[in-house]
Motif scaffolding. Structure first.
Motif, PDB file in Angstrom:
ATOM      1  N   ASN A 110      -1.308   4.221 -21.879  1.00  0.00           N
ATOM      2  CA  ASN A 110      -2.951   3.065 -23.211  1.00  0.00           C
ATOM      3  C   ASN A 110      -3.673   4.306 -21.209  1.00  0.00           C
ATOM      4  O   ASN A 110      -5.019   4.772 -22.385  1.00  0.00           O
ATOM      5  N   LEU A 111      -3.039   3.838 -20.773  1.00  0.00           N
ATOM      6  CA  LEU A 111      -4.067   4.658 -19.578  1.00  0.00           C
ATOM      7  C   LEU A 111      -4.179   6.149 -19.716  1.00  0.00           C
ATOM      8  O   LEU A 111      -5.053   6.525 -19.280  1.00  0.00           O
ATOM      9  N   ARG A 114      -5.436   7.693 -24.397  1.00  0.00           N
ATOM     10  CA  ARG A 114      -6.360   7.068 -24.855  1.00  0.00           C
ATOM     11  C   ARG A 114      -5.977   7.422 -26.361  1.00  0.00           C
ATOM     12  O   ARG A 114      -5.770   7.844 -27.427  1.00  0.00           O
ATOM     13  N   VAL A 116      -7.253   6.292 -29.184  1.00  0.00           N
ATOM     14  CA  VAL A 116      -9.201   6.219 -29.773  1.00  0.00           C
ATOM     15  C   VAL A 116      -8.618   8.151 -29.860  1.00  0.00           C
ATOM     16  O   VAL A 116      -8.483   8.670 -31.252  1.00  0.00           O
ATOM     17  N   PHE A 137      -9.054  -2.096 -27.797  1.00  0.00           N
ATOM     18  CA  PHE A 137      -8.464  -1.928 -26.092  1.00  0.00           C
ATOM     19  C   PHE A 137      -9.974  -2.266 -25.469  1.00  0.00           C
ATOM     20  O   PHE A 137      -9.670  -2.523 -24.632  1.00  0.00           O
TER      21      PHE A 137
ATOM     22  N   GLU B 109     -14.632   2.297 -25.514  1.00  0.00           N
ATOM     23  CA  GLU B 109     -14.267   3.011 -23.913  1.00  0.00           C
ATOM     24  C   GLU B 109     -14.836   3.460 -23.039  1.00  0.00           C
ATOM     25  O   GLU B 109     -14.714   4.091 -21.632  1.00  0.00           O
ATOM     26  N   ARG B 149     -15.807   5.589 -18.045  1.00  0.00           N
ATOM     27  CA  ARG B 149     -14.947   4.609 -18.615  1.00  0.00           C
ATOM     28  C   ARG B 149     -16.420   3.673 -18.737  1.00  0.00           C
ATOM     29  O   ARG B 149     -16.872   3.703 -17.891  1.00  0.00           O
TER      30      ARG B 149
END
Lengths: 275, 498
Positions: A110-111, A114, A116, A137, B109, B149
């Motif tokens: 996930n890091l 992404r 998305v 998220f 995000e 972010r």
């Protein structure tokens, strides 16, 4: 990510698990991540380790099969009475390790990638999923931050739950209620904010959306992920290399196939090929 | 970029005899509101906390009544659309609505993702979405935040991103709920200028609900005042400015200063240097506060006020310097130990509120205090000694309730109260420990003038009883009301005012 999760759930051999854990760990440490988030992932990791411990203790107390007997609990104790065996301990730990791998894999990838962006590479029918995933998220770091804030607030208020395990459990319980309350408050604002920005507007469904182009990085990543997962699935289906590990009835060293070991190392590719 | 009105005066919004009450509320939140707003106007909606400002704004895009339910009467038309029949998602392209807590409004995000959220929902193509994101970022001068972010942004940055995220809908109306509450004077002035610019250059109709009026009055074409759900016929906004406050206090303050001159130091910070999140925030900060003194610590957003408080209370460890509280160097002590002497009310008081009712909340505080005094324990068991502790604590929570004007809310759920009331509950809960040092971080955030005056009185009483009080604030109104001394925090160190 799906690939690493599939691998994590198929592999029950502790040697392979440790290699995979290493690969995921490399990706995790190589990923740029903001300070406030690493704390969240830190508690993720702790949760995973705690799960290994719980799973180990649980299995040791419940499962009494296995030949390497460590100690005996008298038979009058219901359920837990019987032999405590090394085999049961290993089985419990391996089960917990599977869980930790799944979680850490999820965190690291996930890091790195992404969710998305990943979903946006997909055909448009999947697009609305991207929005939902993205919103979900953004909740993870927000919830982590809220939990930290509540713990601080309890210190400020001087609420003392005492030390030791009992104190920790009590404190965790005391964090939970306000966490749910603040979570709900945040959820309401999020919902308001989303609606205020045309979420659910019928226009969105009727218009064609362009896909984002695939880049070399994306392709390499997808390629290795697919190759790795197909090798593992193939191994699991045909049985040419055993992915499982059976500690019962007597503890033995797990089998090791260098090819599988190499395949698992492929999961570290995102660390050396960032997109 | 944004669609301009057809020129001349065109009516854009009309409230026709609007009445509204929230579900399960017995009071009307809006009571017979009649209001017309023209295309291109800059409207300031003034009113105290709980007067109905936020409800009024939520009517504009149909959140009231569609999202909240409740009883709705009358009619509102926005750009020719009846809000009663249109869905929120249909109205939102016309009305960009920015709420109070900008952090909570971020739903994705990253910065670009956030700004693209609206246009995507409108079903625009990728190219158009990208163009809109770029334009909105340019309008809000957000070039520096590309790729960031959202979770890592500062409060001021979050707010700008939130505004950009509604500008990308390219609405005709931009409505903001207390946008200045979180901002220092410099950033607030900057935001007002920006809103003026959007209003003048792009012809955007701007509607701002605020009780910090000084900066907005010159920018607004018209002021509408709302009181207990009703529009006031003749807005009397001057009364809210309270210019006289500064002078009336100065004499008291001189007296106070003489008196506290002989008092011992409660807090003595020297040469404090702190790095946080990879950045040096404090660089040799030094100041001291005597018993009975009220010190205002002023500084812009991001100047390190909160970091300073969190270092004093032990949540952050400094890499150099000393913090002496009541003669003890507390660096290296645990936060729990430090907080026995120091009361700390963080920026969002609601964070401190856990209990089901206000009464319970204060009792918890008092019980905790009794605990600390008598070693561990008093879970209301039977010995004489404990029974006495218990009745003592009841008495003092009663007296706290009176002192903080909370009698009428004993059985209310703390988080449902207004910000001013929440602030008082949190303060009362912290003060039940009778700390000799009281630290308040931005205590006036979201408070109207009346609530500030009430808070000032409480702080005065605490100081008179011997507490040392430090408030971190950028509210010059509050500083004028209550501070004996003003310190400025800039570039990580202190500059004294007097």
């Amino acid at each position: 990510m799906a690939s690493v999760l599939a691998a994590a759930s198929l592999i029950k051999n502790p040697l392979y698990q440790i290699i995979l854990l290493g690969a995921v760990g490399v990706v995790f440490t190589a990923s740029p991540r903001p300070a406030d988030q690493s704390r969240v992932w830190g508690s993720f990791l702790k949760l995973g380790l705690a799960f290994i411990l719980i799973s180990l203790i649980y299995n040791v107390l419940i499962s009494h099969t296995g030949e390497t007997i460590l100690l005996k609990i008298p038979q009058w104790a219901p359920i837990i009475g019987g032999n405590v065996t090394a085999e049961a301990a290993v089985f419990g730990a391996v089960f917990g390790l599977t869980f930790l791998l799944g979680m850490l894999g999820f965190a690291a990838f996930n890091l790195q990638v992404r969710a998305v962006e990943l979903v946006r590479l997909l055909p448009r029918a999947w697009r609305s999923a991207a929005t939902v995933i993205s919103v979900t998220f953004s909740f993870i770091p927000a919830t982590g931050a809220a939990a930290a804030e509540i713990q601080e607030a309890q210190l400020i208020r001087g609420l003392d739950y005492g030390g030791g395990v009992a104190g920790r459990v009590k404190r965790a319980g005391a964090v939970l209620t306000p966490l749910v309350v603040t979570g709900l408050e945040k959820a309401i604002t999020t919902a308001e904010s989303m609606e205020s920005r045309a979420y659910g507007n019928p226009a969105a469904a009727s218009v064609r959306l362009e896909r984002e182009p695939w880049t070399a990085g994306n392709l390499v990543l997808l390629g290795t992920a697919l190759a790795a997962v197909s090798a593992i699935v193939a191994a699991s289906v045909t049985g040419w290399a055993s992915l499982g590990y059976q500690p019962y009835p007597v503890l033995t060293a797990p089998a090791f196939n260098p090819l599988i070991g190499f395949v698992l190392c492929l999961y570290a590719v995102p660390a050396v090929w960032p997109n | 970029m944004f669609v301009r009105g057809t020129g001349g005066v065109a009516e854009l919004i009309r409230f026709n005899d609007v009445r509204f009450s929230y579900a399960a509320a017995d009071r009307l939140a809006l009571d017979r509101i009649n209001l017309e707003i023209n295309d291109g106007e800059f409207i300031l909606i003034a009113g105290d906390s709980g007067s109905g400002k936020s409800t009024l704004l939520r009517c504009l895009n149909g959140l009231v009544p569609h999202f909240y339910g409740g009883k709705f009467g009358g009619q509102i038309t926005v750009n020719g659309i009846d809000t009663k029949t249109a869905a929120v998602a249909e109205l939102s392209p016309h009305v960009g609505l920015v709420f109070q807590d900008s952090g909570a409004q971020l739903v994705t995000e990253t910065v670009e993702e956030e700004i693209a959220f609206g246009p995507r929902n409108l079903g625009l193509g990728g190219v158009e979405v990208a163009e809109r994101v770029e334009r909105a970022m340019r309008e809000m001068s957000l070039a520096g935040l590309t790729g960031r972010r959202t979770a890592t942004l500062s409060g001021g940055e979050k707010q700008k991103v939130v505004i950009a995220s509604v500008l990308s809908l390219e609405p005709k109306i931009l409505a903001l709920d207390e946008p200045l509450a979180e901002l220092d004077p410099v950033s607030a002035a900057h935001l007002v200028k920006l809103l003026q610019d959007l209003n003048k250059r792009l012809g955007l109709t701007v509607i701002v609900a605020e009780h910090r009026l000084d900066l907005l009055l010159p920018a607004a074409d018209r002021v509408v005042e709302i009181k207990q759900g009703r529009l006031s016929p003749s807005p009397n906004v001057g009364a809210n400015l309270q210019v006289g406050a500064t002078e009336s206090r100065s004499k008291d303050r001189l007296l106070q200063k003489d008196k506290s001159q002989n008092q011992p130091f409660v807090l003595d910070v020297s040469d404090l240097s702190v790095a946080y999140d990879g950045r040096q925030v404090l660089d040799g900060a030094a100041f001291s506060v005597r018993a009975g003194e009220i010190v205002a610590l002023m500084g812009n957003n991001g100047s390190g006020k909160t970091t300073l408080f969190r270092t004093i209370t032990g949540f952050i460890k400094p890499f150099a310097g000393q913090v002496v509280i009541n003669g003890r160097d507390t660096v290296g002590m645990s936060a729990a130990d430090i907080l026995r002497d120091a009361g700390y009310v963080p920026q969002r008081p609601s964070a401190l509120l856990f209990a089901e009712t206000v009464g319970e909340e204060l009792n918890t505080g008092v019980d905790v205090q009794a605990n600390a005094r008598h070693g561990r324990l008093p879970h209301r068991s039977g010995t004489d000694h404990l029974a006495m502790t218990y009745s003592d604590s009841m008495r003092s929570s009663d007296s706290l309730m009176k002192e903080f004007d909370l009698d009428s809310h004993v059985n209310d759920y703390p988080r449902d109260l207004s910000l001013g009331e929440q602030q008082r509950v949190a303060l009362a809960a912290v003060l039940s420990g009778q700390p000799s040092l009281l630290l308040l971080d931005e205590p006036t955030h979201g408070l109207d003038h009346g609530a500030k005056v009430r808070l000032a009185q409480i702080l005065r009483a605490q100081a008179a009883a011997g507490a040392a009080v430090v408030l971190a604030t950028h509210d010059s109104d509050m500083t004028a009301l209550v501070a004996d001394r003003v310190l400025h925090l800039e570039g990580g160190s202190m500059h004294s005012d007097i």
